[in-house]
Motif scaffolding. Structure first.
Motif, PDB file in Angstrom:
ATOM      1  N   MET A   1       0.848  -1.174   0.000  1.00  0.00           N
ATOM      2  CA  MET A   1       0.000   0.000   0.000  1.00  0.00           C
ATOM      3  C   MET A   1       0.894   1.238   0.000  1.00  0.00           C
ATOM      4  O   MET A   1       1.945   1.264   0.624  1.00  0.00           O
ATOM      5  CB  MET A   1      -0.908   0.007   1.224  1.00  0.00           C
ATOM      6  CG  MET A   1      -1.774   1.210   1.254  1.00  0.00           C
ATOM      7  SD  MET A   1      -3.025   1.296   2.568  1.00  0.00           S
ATOM      8  CE  MET A   1      -2.437   0.262   3.831  1.00  0.00           C
ATOM      9  N   ARG A   2       0.426   2.248  -0.718  1.00  0.00           N
ATOM     10  CA  ARG A   2       1.152   3.496  -0.832  1.00  0.00           C
ATOM     11  C   ARG A   2       0.281   4.640  -0.311  1.00  0.00           C
ATOM     12  O   ARG A   2      -0.951   4.596  -0.450  1.00  0.00           O
ATOM     13  CB  ARG A   2       1.466   3.719  -2.306  1.00  0.00           C
ATOM     14  CG  ARG A   2       2.715   4.463  -2.532  1.00  0.00           C
ATOM     15  CD  ARG A   2       3.156   4.385  -3.966  1.00  0.00           C
ATOM     16  NE  ARG A   2       3.848   5.636  -4.211  1.00  0.00           N
ATOM     17  CZ  ARG A   2       4.124   6.125  -5.374  1.00  0.00           C
ATOM     18  NH1 ARG A   2       3.774   5.472  -6.457  1.00  0.00           N
ATOM     19  NH2 ARG A   2       4.748   7.257  -5.485  1.00  0.00           N
ATOM     20  N   THR A   3       0.908   5.662   0.273  1.00  0.00           N
ATOM     21  CA  THR A   3       0.195   6.838   0.763  1.00  0.00           C
ATOM     22  C   THR A   3       0.833   8.084   0.159  1.00  0.00           C
ATOM     23  O   THR A   3       2.062   8.206   0.152  1.00  0.00           O
ATOM     24  CB  THR A   3       0.249   6.926   2.303  1.00  0.00           C
ATOM     25  OG1 THR A   3      -0.309   5.739   2.864  1.00  0.00           O
ATOM     26  CG2 THR A   3      -0.531   8.141   2.808  1.00  0.00           C
ATOM     27  N   VAL A   4      -0.015   8.992  -0.354  1.00  0.00           N
ATOM     28  CA  VAL A   4       0.457  10.254  -0.923  1.00  0.00           C
ATOM     29  C   VAL A   4      -0.378  11.389  -0.335  1.00  0.00           C
ATOM     30  O   VAL A   4      -1.485  11.179   0.154  1.00  0.00           O
ATOM     31  CB  VAL A   4       0.356  10.264  -2.459  1.00  0.00           C
ATOM     32  CG1 VAL A   4       1.304   9.239  -3.078  1.00  0.00           C
ATOM     33  CG2 VAL A   4      -1.067  10.018  -2.927  1.00  0.00           C
ATOM     34  N   SER A   5       0.168  12.608  -0.412  1.00  0.00           N
ATOM     35  CA  SER A   5      -0.533  13.799   0.066  1.00  0.00           C
ATOM     36  C   SER A   5      -1.015  14.625  -1.111  1.00  0.00           C
ATOM     37  O   SER A   5      -0.311  14.767  -2.112  1.00  0.00           O
ATOM     38  CB  SER A   5       0.398  14.660   0.917  1.00  0.00           C
ATOM     39  OG  SER A   5       0.709  14.006   2.117  1.00  0.00           O
ATOM     40  N   LEU A   6      -2.214  15.184  -0.966  1.00  0.00           N
ATOM     41  CA  LEU A   6      -2.731  16.136  -1.937  1.00  0.00           C
ATOM     42  C   LEU A   6      -2.452  17.546  -1.397  1.00  0.00           C
ATOM     43  O   LEU A   6      -2.374  17.748  -0.186  1.00  0.00           O
ATOM     44  CB  LEU A   6      -4.228  15.946  -2.153  1.00  0.00           C
ATOM     45  CG  LEU A   6      -4.698  14.566  -2.623  1.00  0.00           C
ATOM     46  CD1 LEU A   6      -6.196  14.585  -2.909  1.00  0.00           C
ATOM     47  CD2 LEU A   6      -3.918  14.085  -3.826  1.00  0.00           C
ATOM     48  N   GLN A  23      -4.489   6.801   0.344  1.00  0.00           N
ATOM     49  CA  GLN A  23      -3.836   5.494   0.352  1.00  0.00           C
ATOM     50  C   GLN A  23      -4.386   4.737  -0.835  1.00  0.00           C
ATOM     51  O   GLN A  23      -5.572   4.860  -1.171  1.00  0.00           O
ATOM     52  CB  GLN A  23      -4.157   4.738   1.639  1.00  0.00           C
ATOM     53  CG  GLN A  23      -3.706   5.457   2.890  1.00  0.00           C
ATOM     54  CD  GLN A  23      -4.293   4.817   4.135  1.00  0.00           C
ATOM     55  OE1 GLN A  23      -5.479   4.523   4.193  1.00  0.00           O
ATOM     56  NE2 GLN A  23      -3.448   4.612   5.134  1.00  0.00           N
ATOM     57  N   PHE A  24      -3.529   3.950  -1.487  1.00  0.00           N
ATOM     58  CA  PHE A  24      -4.029   3.166  -2.613  1.00  0.00           C
ATOM     59  C   PHE A  24      -3.206   1.896  -2.766  1.00  0.00           C
ATOM     60  O   PHE A  24      -2.052   1.821  -2.355  1.00  0.00           O
ATOM     61  CB  PHE A  24      -4.060   3.980  -3.913  1.00  0.00           C
ATOM     62  CG  PHE A  24      -2.718   4.453  -4.403  1.00  0.00           C
ATOM     63  CD1 PHE A  24      -2.024   3.741  -5.372  1.00  0.00           C
ATOM     64  CD2 PHE A  24      -2.155   5.614  -3.905  1.00  0.00           C
ATOM     65  CE1 PHE A  24      -0.796   4.189  -5.838  1.00  0.00           C
ATOM     66  CE2 PHE A  24      -0.933   6.078  -4.362  1.00  0.00           C
ATOM     67  CZ  PHE A  24      -0.249   5.358  -5.333  1.00  0.00           C
ATOM     68  N   LEU A  31      -8.292  -0.965  -8.360  1.00  0.00           N
ATOM     69  CA  LEU A  31      -7.490  -0.081  -7.527  1.00  0.00           C
ATOM     70  C   LEU A  31      -8.331   0.321  -6.334  1.00  0.00           C
ATOM     71  O   LEU A  31      -9.425   0.877  -6.483  1.00  0.00           O
ATOM     72  CB  LEU A  31      -7.063   1.166  -8.318  1.00  0.00           C
ATOM     73  CG  LEU A  31      -6.098   2.108  -7.599  1.00  0.00           C
ATOM     74  CD1 LEU A  31      -4.730   1.437  -7.410  1.00  0.00           C
ATOM     75  CD2 LEU A  31      -5.939   3.407  -8.390  1.00  0.00           C
ATOM     76  N   TRP A  32      -7.831  -0.014  -5.132  1.00  0.00           N
ATOM     77  CA  TRP A  32      -8.473   0.389  -3.883  1.00  0.00           C
ATOM     78  C   TRP A  32      -7.927   1.756  -3.502  1.00  0.00           C
ATOM     79  O   TRP A  32      -6.715   1.995  -3.573  1.00  0.00           O
ATOM     80  CB  TRP A  32      -8.174  -0.642  -2.794  1.00  0.00           C
ATOM     81  CG  TRP A  32      -8.596  -0.206  -1.421  1.00  0.00           C
ATOM     82  CD1 TRP A  32      -9.843  -0.294  -0.878  1.00  0.00           C
ATOM     83  CD2 TRP A  32      -7.761   0.373  -0.414  1.00  0.00           C
ATOM     84  NE1 TRP A  32      -9.843   0.206   0.401  1.00  0.00           N
ATOM     85  CE2 TRP A  32      -8.570   0.623   0.701  1.00  0.00           C
ATOM     86  CE3 TRP A  32      -6.410   0.723  -0.364  1.00  0.00           C
ATOM     87  CZ2 TRP A  32      -8.075   1.190   1.871  1.00  0.00           C
ATOM     88  CZ3 TRP A  32      -5.911   1.297   0.797  1.00  0.00           C
ATOM     89  CH2 TRP A  32      -6.746   1.517   1.898  1.00  0.00           C
ATOM     90  N   LEU A  33      -8.813   2.661  -3.124  1.00  0.00           N
ATOM     91  CA  LEU A  33      -8.442   4.020  -2.734  1.00  0.00           C
ATOM     92  C   LEU A  33      -9.076   4.362  -1.396  1.00  0.00           C
ATOM     93  O   LEU A  33     -10.230   3.993  -1.131  1.00  0.00           O
ATOM     94  CB  LEU A  33      -8.956   5.031  -3.772  1.00  0.00           C
ATOM     95  CG  LEU A  33      -8.427   4.903  -5.187  1.00  0.00           C
ATOM     96  CD1 LEU A  33      -9.388   5.533  -6.185  1.00  0.00           C
ATOM     97  CD2 LEU A  33      -7.062   5.565  -5.274  1.00  0.00           C
TER      98      LEU A  33
END
Length: 169
Positions: A1-6, A23-24, A31-33
């Motif tokens: 799983m990966r996490t990014v910031s908007l 997270q995705f 693709l799970w979001l």
């Protein structure tokens, strides 16, 4: 799983939103979001819950979005906290818009006093290459803020090719 910031666009932003993370995780053509909004979430206008299904114009209110590029264009997904969703296929930036075959499932909201999270699954198009993630957040006073991984233009434009910055895992 990966996490990014908007990040909020410089011409928008909301004093009630402190942070938006996504997270995705990919599982084949799914693709799970999980979009997580932190801050004074009671000052956000959350759409009223509705039956699952396709609907247009979801982006006019609080909505979470994913953009997936392919060799022949991209697919846009709108994921509303109401439970509604939409998917559109484009040949190029805002060109050749039509309903996409790929579907989404909004799995619901959860949260606490200082955060709300929306989970969804989207069907990826064959040949999916890159990913752009964004959010439109409407405050209870009607102010709109626009959040994305990148804002390559002076106005909020989630369709800009330079905003699709993540390689799909």
């Amino acid at each position: 799983m990966r996490t990014v910031s908007l990040h909020a666009h410089s011409d928008s932003g909301s004093p009630s939103v402190a942070d938006v993370k996504v997270q995705f995780e990919r599982d084949g053509l799914l693709l799970w979001l999980r979009f997580v909004v932190e801050g004074e979430v009671d000052r956000i206008m959350w759409p009223v819950e509705a039956d699952q299904g396709r609907a247009d114009d979801l982006w006019r209110h609080t909505c979470f979005e994913a953009f997936v590029t392919t060799d022949d264009g991209y697919v846009e997904y709108n994921l509303s906290p109401s439970g509604r969703w939409a998917s559109y296929r484009f040949d190029g930036p805002r060109a050749g818009m039509r309903r996409a075959d790929e579907v989404a499932t909004v799995e619901g909201l959860d949260g606490a006093s200082d955060m709300v999270a929306l989970e969804a699954r989207i069907e990826l198009p064959h040949g999916a290459l890159r990913l752009g993630l964004s959010a439109v957040i409407e405050s209870v006073d009607g102010e709109m803020s626009y959040w994305a991984l990148a804002h390559p233009s002076t106005r909020p434009d989630f369709h800009h090719p330079d905003s699709f910055i993540l390689d799909l895992p």
